[in-house]
Design a protein around this motif. Structure first.
Motif, short mmCIF file in Angstrom:
data_model
loop_
_atom_site.label_atom_id
_atom_site.label_comp_id
_atom_site.label_asym_id
_atom_site.label_seq_id
_atom_site.Cartn_x
_atom_site.Cartn_y
_atom_site.Cartn_z
N SER A 1 24.86 17.67 39.86
CA SER A 1 23.86 18.43 39.12
C SER A 1 23.30 19.54 40.01
O SER A 1 23.16 19.35 41.23
CB SER A 1 22.73 17.53 38.64
OG SER A 1 21.74 18.27 37.95
N ALA A 2 23.00 20.69 39.40
CA ALA A 2 22.43 21.82 40.13
C ALA A 2 21.46 22.55 39.22
O ALA A 2 21.70 22.67 38.01
CB ALA A 2 23.52 22.77 40.61
N GLU A 3 20.36 23.02 39.80
CA GLU A 3 19.35 23.77 39.06
C GLU A 3 19.27 25.18 39.63
O GLU A 3 19.23 25.38 40.85
CB GLU A 3 17.98 23.10 39.15
CG GLU A 3 17.91 21.75 38.45
CD GLU A 3 16.51 21.17 38.48
OE1 GLU A 3 15.61 21.85 39.04
OE2 GLU A 3 16.30 20.07 37.95
N VAL A 4 19.24 26.17 38.74
CA VAL A 4 19.19 27.57 39.14
C VAL A 4 18.05 28.25 38.39
O VAL A 4 17.96 28.13 37.14
CB VAL A 4 20.53 28.29 38.83
CG1 VAL A 4 20.43 29.77 39.20
CG2 VAL A 4 21.67 27.62 39.59
N ASN A 5 17.17 28.95 39.13
CA ASN A 5 16.09 29.71 38.51
C ASN A 5 16.67 30.96 37.86
O ASN A 5 17.46 31.69 38.48
CB ASN A 5 15.04 30.10 39.55
CG ASN A 5 14.26 28.91 40.05
OD1 ASN A 5 13.97 27.99 39.28
ND2 ASN A 5 13.92 28.91 41.32
N LYS B 1 22.90 33.90 31.42
CA LYS B 1 23.37 32.52 31.45
C LYS B 1 24.67 32.40 32.24
O LYS B 1 24.87 31.44 33.01
CB LYS B 1 23.55 32.01 30.03
CG LYS B 1 23.92 30.54 29.95
CD LYS B 1 24.03 30.07 28.51
CE LYS B 1 24.38 28.58 28.44
NZ LYS B 1 24.50 28.10 27.04
N ALA B 2 25.56 33.38 32.09
CA ALA B 2 26.84 33.33 32.81
C ALA B 2 26.63 33.45 34.32
O ALA B 2 27.29 32.76 35.11
CB ALA B 2 27.75 34.45 32.30
N GLN B 3 25.69 34.32 34.73
CA GLN B 3 25.40 34.47 36.16
C GLN B 3 24.79 33.20 36.74
O GLN B 3 25.12 32.78 37.85
CB GLN B 3 24.47 35.66 36.38
CG GLN B 3 25.11 37.01 36.11
CD GLN B 3 24.11 38.15 36.19
OE1 GLN B 3 22.90 37.96 35.98
NE2 GLN B 3 24.61 39.34 36.49
N GLN C 1 27.82 26.61 39.73
CA GLN C 1 29.18 26.15 40.06
C GLN C 1 29.47 26.33 41.56
O GLN C 1 30.12 25.47 42.17
CB GLN C 1 30.21 26.92 39.23
CG GLN C 1 30.22 26.54 37.75
CD GLN C 1 31.17 27.40 36.94
OE1 GLN C 1 31.59 28.46 37.38
NE2 GLN C 1 31.50 26.92 35.74
N LYS C 2 28.97 27.40 42.12
CA LYS C 2 29.18 27.63 43.56
C LYS C 2 28.47 26.55 44.38
O LYS C 2 29.01 26.05 45.38
CB LYS C 2 28.66 29.01 43.95
CG LYS C 2 28.94 29.40 45.38
CD LYS C 2 28.48 30.82 45.67
CE LYS C 2 28.78 31.18 47.11
NZ LYS C 2 28.31 32.58 47.43
N ILE C 3 27.25 26.17 43.97
CA ILE C 3 26.51 25.12 44.68
C ILE C 3 27.25 23.80 44.60
O ILE C 3 27.40 23.08 45.59
CB ILE C 3 25.09 24.99 44.09
CG1 ILE C 3 24.29 26.28 44.34
CG2 ILE C 3 24.36 23.79 44.70
CD1 ILE C 3 22.95 26.32 43.63
N ILE C 4 27.76 23.47 43.39
CA ILE C 4 28.47 22.20 43.22
C ILE C 4 29.79 22.20 43.98
O ILE C 4 30.20 21.18 44.55
CB ILE C 4 28.68 21.92 41.72
CG1 ILE C 4 27.32 21.63 41.05
CG2 ILE C 4 29.64 20.76 41.49
CD1 ILE C 4 27.38 21.42 39.57
N GLN C 5 30.48 23.33 44.01
CA GLN C 5 31.74 23.40 44.75
C GLN C 5 31.53 23.12 46.23
O GLN C 5 32.37 22.47 46.87
CB GLN C 5 32.37 24.79 44.56
CG GLN C 5 32.95 25.05 43.18
CD GLN C 5 34.15 24.16 42.88
OE1 GLN C 5 34.87 23.74 43.78
NE2 GLN C 5 34.36 23.86 41.61
N GLU C 6 30.42 23.59 46.80
CA GLU C 6 30.13 23.31 48.21
C GLU C 6 29.93 21.81 48.43
O GLU C 6 30.37 21.25 49.45
CB GLU C 6 28.89 24.08 48.65
CG GLU C 6 29.07 25.60 48.70
CD GLU C 6 30.10 26.03 49.73
OE1 GLU C 6 30.21 25.36 50.78
OE2 GLU C 6 30.80 27.03 49.49
N LYS C 7 29.25 21.16 47.50
CA LYS C 7 29.05 19.71 47.61
C LYS C 7 30.38 18.96 47.50
O LYS C 7 30.64 18.01 48.23
CB LYS C 7 28.08 19.22 46.54
CG LYS C 7 26.67 19.74 46.67
CD LYS C 7 25.79 19.20 45.56
CE LYS C 7 24.36 19.72 45.67
NZ LYS C 7 23.49 19.21 44.58
#
Length: 393
Positions: A256-260, A334-336, A342-348
């Protein structure tokens, strides 16, 4: 012979001749008086050379021989600089020149670092500055052995280092350590079970040693015993083994990731200011007289050494570029926002899911207030066999 001629030239000498009187009597008087003459030509008139300090003494010898001494030629440094000595500016300028030359010669004006590959040169220069070795440092303050020890303690990757001072240059030659392959230590006699590292369903088993406690198709939970180290032979004897095997199971992972959606971004405005300066003998002389900008700028500097025949000169050019930046609030689409999540999750996933085969992935996203909540559910195949050592007292 050459040193004698050089000494006579530095002290100065004259070539003279005697007029009238007896040449033999004149030479005898000079010998009794201890006057050193050379290049003597004796006849009716006597010609010879004598040092400047002894010329006055030969006049008394000439009078005793009823002769007169007449100067023919003057040679040496005192006569060559006679005209210059009258001009005090030239004399003082020459003295000042040699004094400045001497003062400059006792300092280090260039530092060259040779041999580093993975260690940045700038880091070594910063450490040298901390140790007091910079452009313009007195050569007497450069202690090679002490400097060598401190640099090797600061940079453990250095296996060999030497510090040499040549003229007004300091050369630091170093060699970095070569990483040796890891040594394979012999396995100690130990016993362990194989337990599940993840919850999942077993799809393949390959038991190397030990007694399997589960079968293909079984569902297991994290920490469950998969292969026991207790082995019983046909005779009913029980022994302990170092259990081993590969247990491939179908597992699930969730991220899970949260983005402002509203973020503050710093962007360049396109306005740049370039300032250049000349570093000469440790002093910085500005070539661009434009001052530092008042607004928010990002600065980058480049230091370029000037070399002559592979030797670093005490001359370098420093150029710094100031790029204006402006902070502004942006609203992500929303796409950005999904792309950032997705970038945050890929690092994890790179850190946690090594050597794991991903079968399916199911993403979900929702917007709550000013945040995008992105969830990713992954179904994969992985080896869940984990050794669990048995401690025997």
């Amino acid at each position: 012979m050459i040193s004698l001629r050089l000494t006579r030239w530095l002290l100065g000498y004259v070539r003279f001749k005697t007029v009238g009187g007896s040449s033999e009597r004149f030479l005898n008087h000079c010998a009794r008086s201890g006057i050193n003459l050379w290049d003597i030509k004796s006849g009716r008139e006597c010609e010879a050379c004598v040092a400047v300090q002894g010329y006055r003494a030969i006049r008394a010898c000439a009078r005793k021989a009823n002769a007169k001494a007449k100067v023919l030629e003057k040679h040496g440094f005192p006569f060559a600089t006679k005209g210059i000595r009258k001009r005090r500016g030239i004399l003082y300028g020459t003295i000042l020149f040699f004094f400045i030359l001497y003062v400059l010669s006792i300092h280090v004006w260039s530092i060259e670092i040779i041999g580093n590959e993975t260690i940045p040169t700038q880091q070594i220069r910063m450490e040298l500055t901390r140790l007091g070795i910079t452009t313009g440092t007195l050569k007497s303050k450069v202690h090679p052995l002490e400097l060598q020890q401190k640099l090797m303690l600061k940079f453990p990757k250095i296996s060999w280092l030497s510090v040499n001072t040549r003229g007004c240059s300091a050369e630091i030659h170093l060699q970095e350590k070569v990483d040796r392959p890891p040594m394979i230590e012999p396995e100690e006699k130990s016993f362990c079970n194989i337990k599940a590292s993840q919850t999942g369903q077993i799809i393949f088993m390959d038991v190397y040693a030990g007694t399997p406690q589960v079968a293909e198709g079984d569902a297991v939970i994290e920490g469950q015993l998969l292969i026991s180290s207790i082995v019983e032979n046909n005779a009913g004897e029980v022994s302990l083994k170092h259990a081993g095997g590969k247990i491939i199971a179908e597992t699930t992972h969730s991220y899970s990731a949260e983005v402002n959606l509203k973020q503050t971004a710093v962007r360049p405005t396109g306005q740049t200011v370039t300032r250049r300066s000349l570093c000469l003998f440790g002093a910085r002389v500005p070539l661009t007289f434009e001052g530092k900008p008042d607004a928010s700028y990002r600065v980058q500097g480049v230091h370029t050494d000037v070399k002559l025949m592979n030797s670093v000169l005490p001359l370098s050019i420093y150029e710094e570029t100031w790029t204006q930046e402006k902070a502004e609030t942006i609203t992500l689409t929303k796409a950005q926002a999904i792309a950032q999540a997705q970038k945050i999750i890929q690092e994890k996933m790179k850190e946690e899911l090594k050597d794991v085969k991903i079968i399916t992935s199911a993403p979900t996203e929702k917007i709550a207030g000013n945040k995008l909540i992105y969830n990713l559910f992954i179904k994969c195949e992985e080896n869940i066999a984990r050794e669990s050592e048995i401690l025997i007292k």
